[in-house]
Design a protein around this motif. Sequence first.
Motif, PDB file in Angstrom:
ATOM      1  N   VAL A 158       0.730  -1.143  -0.099  1.00 16.63           N
ATOM      2  CA  VAL A 158       0.071   0.165  -0.020  1.00 16.63           C
ATOM      3  C   VAL A 158       0.798   1.278  -0.109  1.00 16.63           C
ATOM      4  N   GLU A 162      -0.542   7.848  -0.936  1.00 15.74           N
ATOM      5  CA  GLU A 162      -1.992   8.004  -1.699  1.00 15.74           C
ATOM      6  C   GLU A 162      -3.056   6.930  -1.169  1.00 15.74           C
ATOM      7  N   ASN A 163      -2.665   6.221  -0.145  1.00 16.87           N
ATOM      8  CA  ASN A 163      -3.961   5.278   0.554  1.00 16.87           C
ATOM      9  C   ASN A 163      -4.289   4.246  -0.602  1.00 16.87           C
ATOM     10  N   ARG A 164      -3.333   3.897  -1.475  1.00 17.27           N
ATOM     11  CA  ARG A 164      -3.518   3.050  -2.608  1.00 17.27           C
ATOM     12  C   ARG A 164      -2.970   1.651  -2.547  1.00 17.27           C
ATOM     13  N   CYS A 165      -3.623   0.691  -3.007  1.00 19.09           N
ATOM     14  CA  CYS A 165      -3.016  -0.574  -2.972  1.00 19.09           C
ATOM     15  C   CYS A 165      -2.149  -0.718  -4.577  1.00 19.09           C
ATOM     16  N   ILE A 166      -0.853  -0.772  -4.496  1.00 21.32           N
ATOM     17  CA  ILE A 166      -0.194  -0.805  -5.732  1.00 21.32           C
ATOM     18  C   ILE A 166       0.456  -2.094  -6.113  1.00 21.32           C
ATOM     19  N   ASN A 183      -1.626  -1.370 -11.709  1.00 19.32           N
ATOM     20  CA  ASN A 183      -2.537  -0.626 -11.599  1.00 19.32           C
ATOM     21  C   ASN A 183      -3.635  -1.116 -10.883  1.00 19.32           C
ATOM     22  N   TYR A 184      -3.887  -2.416 -11.230  1.00 22.21           N
ATOM     23  CA  TYR A 184      -5.197  -3.078 -10.629  1.00 22.21           C
ATOM     24  C   TYR A 184      -4.765  -4.258 -10.004  1.00 22.21           C
ATOM     25  N   ARG A 345     -14.792  -2.880  -7.118  1.00 24.46           N
ATOM     26  CA  ARG A 345     -13.898  -2.114  -6.138  1.00 24.46           C
ATOM     27  C   ARG A 345     -14.141  -2.304  -4.654  1.00 24.46           C
ATOM     28  N   LYS A 349      -8.585   2.029  -2.348  1.00 24.75           N
ATOM     29  CA  LYS A 349      -8.380   2.459  -3.689  1.00 24.75           C
ATOM     30  C   LYS A 349      -7.171   1.485  -4.133  1.00 24.75           C
ATOM     31  N   GLY A 350      -7.316   0.906  -5.784  1.00 25.34           N
ATOM     32  CA  GLY A 350      -6.710   0.134  -6.367  1.00 25.34           C
ATOM     33  C   GLY A 350      -6.625  -1.435  -6.118  1.00 25.34           C
TER      34      GLY A 350
END
Length: 528
Positions: A158, A162-166, A183-184, A345, A349-350
């Motif tokens: 993570v 960005e608090n996004r899973c990458i 990206n996903y 989703r 995020k991500g």
Amino acid sequence: MKDDDVVIVGSGVAALRLATLLRDDLNVRILTKSRMENANSYLAQGGIAAAVAIEDDPIKHFADTLEAGRYHHHHSGLVREILNEAPELIQEISTDGDIFDKDARGNLVLGLEGAHREKRIVHSGGDATGKNLIEYLIHSLRDHVEVEENIFAYELIVDEKENRCIGVKAKNQDGVIRHFYGNYIVLATGGCGQLYSFTSNAETVTGDGIAMAYLAGAEIADMEFIQFHPTLLYKDGKVRGLISEAVRGEGAILVTEDGTPIMEGVHPLKDLAPRHIVSQAIFDYREKGHEIYLDIDCISNFERRFPSITEICQKNGVNLAEGRIPVISGSHFLMGGIKTDGIGRSSLKGLFAIGEASCTGFHGANRLASNSLLEGLYQGKKLSRWINSHEKLGAFPRHALQAVEEKTIQLPDISLLKETMMKKVGIVRSKELLSEQMEWLDQLDVINFTILDVYSIQDLTMIFMYINAYLITEAALKRTESRGGHFRSDFPNEDEYWRKKVIIQNREGGVVIDEQTETEEVNGAVFY
């Protein structure tokens, strides 16, 4: 190594359908902890539910889905969308792969299963639907999809800013750590049936994706709802395989050792009642000391109609000529999981989730038979459309292979967890039993593991199983009613207050009881 656009963890029907439909310029990587075929989807015997018969209609399928799920489905629009699209999903595969069973005139052969009021179960190879479907999807994968088998994903990466899973960390069989970025990031890791001593699930189904998502801060929902399949082959004190509900659809009935039918007067649909009703009846009889059998005398062509089940029975010394198959109920399907919207989703995020690892609310409190492969096909297609509509993004960080010195986890043997889950958080639950289990799990502090790199694949699997057990037990203790796959002996009835409540668990936010606001009247009942 090329950059990945989409990283899919898991190799069931949802994962593979997604991979086959993603556009060719996307680099797609599938990570699976075992072989591609070692998944619940591959074991599925019954088939795929779809209103394709002239006398059937998606509206009827909708009504049966709601009835089985006890009206706990989160969004009626999503349920309608999936069931309306079901005939088209079948047609797409039937046209391209021609894998489904047909009669002499070329029409699909349709079966009947529990809680369905019409024949609408499309099957392949009699009772080999999952096997044939998965093999078709594997053969449909194109060159832009790379598959890595025998690699264990164990932690989401993570981006804190960005608090996004990458990405995701994974270990190969030698314990070497690898990093995969995309990206996903899609979790399609299945449910957690192996938490129970009696289960139909593949040995790989240990709740990995759900635990990873929870540890990363994603929301988890409906974990109290576990479907126990009524008829698992039970020989010499062990579960030996699954006896499809389609067998009862052909007329087989459940009886005691002296031939007494057990479903008479229990439910209008008798042996084809919703699975939680049948499982509870079997449980009650076994508690009174009875053995339960599936009487198949009325099925004259059993070996031809059910070749896979015949093989399982013969392999385990069950003489089908006697007309009886010994059965027991065991964990089969998780209605809960990583909370997602209709696209897949999650709240992080991500991060996306599809298949049994996800929870859209489609199944409500109890899955209607043969709606799971259908959901997987739908989710794979839906998410592929969404991803295909977006532009490719940039490159990702690079990490060298990493070797670490492993240490051993201090947790009770997994056999004890399975035994206590079956006894205390199984088919019949109570405050007393759930509280005992919760206190035990609290003492083990299973949800506070942080540095996972240092544990072996075996120990990571154990950690994930204990985390899932914690989530299920906590949610089951919170829901003070009985509904679908969740039965409380101290609260044996459905409670109107709870019908529209969703129990959401989040590592950072704790437990939230969310109220659904969408309402619709279906067959005179208010559906939330």
